[in-house]
Design an enzyme around this catalytic site. Sequence first.
Site, PDB file in Angstrom:
ATOM      1  N   TYR A 464       0.821  -1.213   0.000  1.00  0.00           N
ATOM      2  CA  TYR A 464       0.000   0.000   0.000  1.00  0.00           C
ATOM      3  C   TYR A 464       0.858   1.269   0.000  1.00  0.00           C
ATOM      4  O   TYR A 464       0.590   2.212   0.733  1.00  0.00           O
ATOM      5  CB  TYR A 464      -0.972   0.015   1.188  1.00  0.00           C
ATOM      6  CG  TYR A 464      -1.737  -1.266   1.389  1.00  0.00           C
ATOM      7  CD1 TYR A 464      -2.215  -2.009   0.299  1.00  0.00           C
ATOM      8  CD2 TYR A 464      -1.998  -1.752   2.664  1.00  0.00           C
ATOM      9  CE1 TYR A 464      -2.918  -3.188   0.484  1.00  0.00           C
ATOM     10  CE2 TYR A 464      -2.704  -2.934   2.856  1.00  0.00           C
ATOM     11  CZ  TYR A 464      -3.158  -3.648   1.769  1.00  0.00           C
ATOM     12  OH  TYR A 464      -3.856  -4.822   1.958  1.00  0.00           O
ATOM     13  N   HIS A 465       1.868   1.284  -0.870  1.00  0.00           N
ATOM     14  CA  HIS A 465       2.758   2.440  -0.981  1.00  0.00           C
ATOM     15  C   HIS A 465       2.839   2.933  -2.426  1.00  0.00           C
ATOM     16  O   HIS A 465       3.930   3.071  -2.980  1.00  0.00           O
ATOM     17  CB  HIS A 465       4.159   2.082  -0.482  1.00  0.00           C
ATOM     18  CG  HIS A 465       4.197   1.615   0.931  1.00  0.00           C
ATOM     19  ND1 HIS A 465       5.195   0.787   1.419  1.00  0.00           N
ATOM     20  CD2 HIS A 465       3.362   1.851   1.980  1.00  0.00           C
ATOM     21  CE1 HIS A 465       4.976   0.542   2.698  1.00  0.00           C
ATOM     22  NE2 HIS A 465       3.862   1.169   3.058  1.00  0.00           N
TER      23      HIS A 465
END
Length: 549
Positions: A464-465
Amino acid sequence: MQADFVIIGSGSAGSALAYRLSEDGKNSVLVIEAGGSDFGPFIQMPAALAWPMSMKRYNWGYLSEPEPNLNNRRITAPRGKVIGGSSSINGMVYVRGHAEDFNRWEELGASGWAYADVLPYFKRMEHSHGGEEGWRGTDGPLHVQRGGFTNPLFRAFIEAGKQAGFETTDDYNGSKQEGFGLMEQTIFSGRRWSAANAYLKPALKRKNVGMVYGLARKIVIEDGRATGVEIERGGKVEVVKATREVIVSASSFNSPKLLMLSGIGPGQHLNDMGIAVKADRPGVGANLQDHMEFYFQQVSTKPVSLYSWLPWFWQGVAGAQWLLSKGGLGASNQFEACAFLRSAPGLKQPDIQYHFLPVAISYDGKAAAKSHGFQVHVGYNLSKSRGSVTLRSPDPKAEPVLRFNYMSHPEDWEKFRHCVRLTREIFGQTAFDAYRGPEIQPGEGVQSDEQIDAFLREHLESAYHPCGTCKMGAKDDPMAVVDPQTRVIGVDGLRVADSSIFPHVTYGNLNGPSIMTGEKAADHILGKQPLARSNQEPWINPRAAVSDR
């Protein structure tokens, strides 16, 4: 409605912008947020971190297109739809990134964003509790702390790293990132310390700051200049006017989407969507980068993990304790030990990241086995795979098309195979002898390259980056979307400031560098002299040329 500055998005960068642009009281600031309030324990209680990410109320809920290298799975791609943005639904892990990350940015055309330039902004934003003196900020809005470190499995993990010959670090956000050490958290007084708590809520107490809850449909551009934002709220469409500038801080998915809906992007794609081209910028939506990770899980032979707290009753007990005192297990995200390692000799900076957790759980929060256990989230953080964000339709409510192209570069497979084998080496150290049971995942039968690759295709997930979709670079770079002052190339009065402008993904979690981006962009917007460059030299492993440890 109108304001001097209109900010789209109240996330990590947007909240910092609202705080800094309004600080002297001279400028009016209006923040547009598509989500709602962050009130309640699901967001504020650190141990409840899995809840807000799974709730439509707080999450845009995006999915990738089927990923061909991952068995055509659609990969979850959450983004915060709430004040504070993704800082209100993330894992609360604080990582600045490595010095080489920002030096690479400058090499890629982001002049003035080298490590020496950004370090003063990291210091300005931080209120570090226990960080390395001289390298950390101590009076900024963002509280950063370490956990209680009471579980013996945390100590076993760090000791195992030492036994394997790796470095340790007292502060990976200080002079020395490389090594095993204590993880830092954006938690304060037992609560999630999101960008909303750190920046936005204090800013909203000022008379010159306002917020409107509504969906940004597009940026209004007149004669080559951004003059406002078309929003929808309560079923009605209206325009919020900006007398000075519009700043887009809507995430690496929604920022390029908004630019394209406004006529800024790849000309052919906009024509295909029936959108009039205001600025043909082929880099909008390109250069999508992300971190991937998998869970490596082991049974614990001693009942010391958090397994006993997974039943609903005991989760309720922990929640009640937190509600009454802001203490107990609920006051930590449970990520309290970590490692930043180099995968091979010849690398100046780490490229493998470990988050250690004293429990073995699945992505849905359920126990991975009917026993005590422990796990690491492990990932290769400098992938060469690149993807894209495009429009699904000209409808502002339509989800963007996310194609990450995960694992499309051969080196990614080599590095992730190494991650599996390296983790076995670490868990095989004598520090874990008192705790080590059978391997849950990948499983002791997964040994060959082919077996590991099959495991990875089925179990790799996003960390989730996401970043990079409105790349910052030199004005003569045809793929750059914003210049080093965060101005959109080809449109006046418009900027982008969030993780979408990162030229290259940083090594570590992105909340910290996203807030830093908002801090630094604010000075550019206000025409201030940038903070004085730092002359501090970060630690580089003297054995880097000949050893991975």
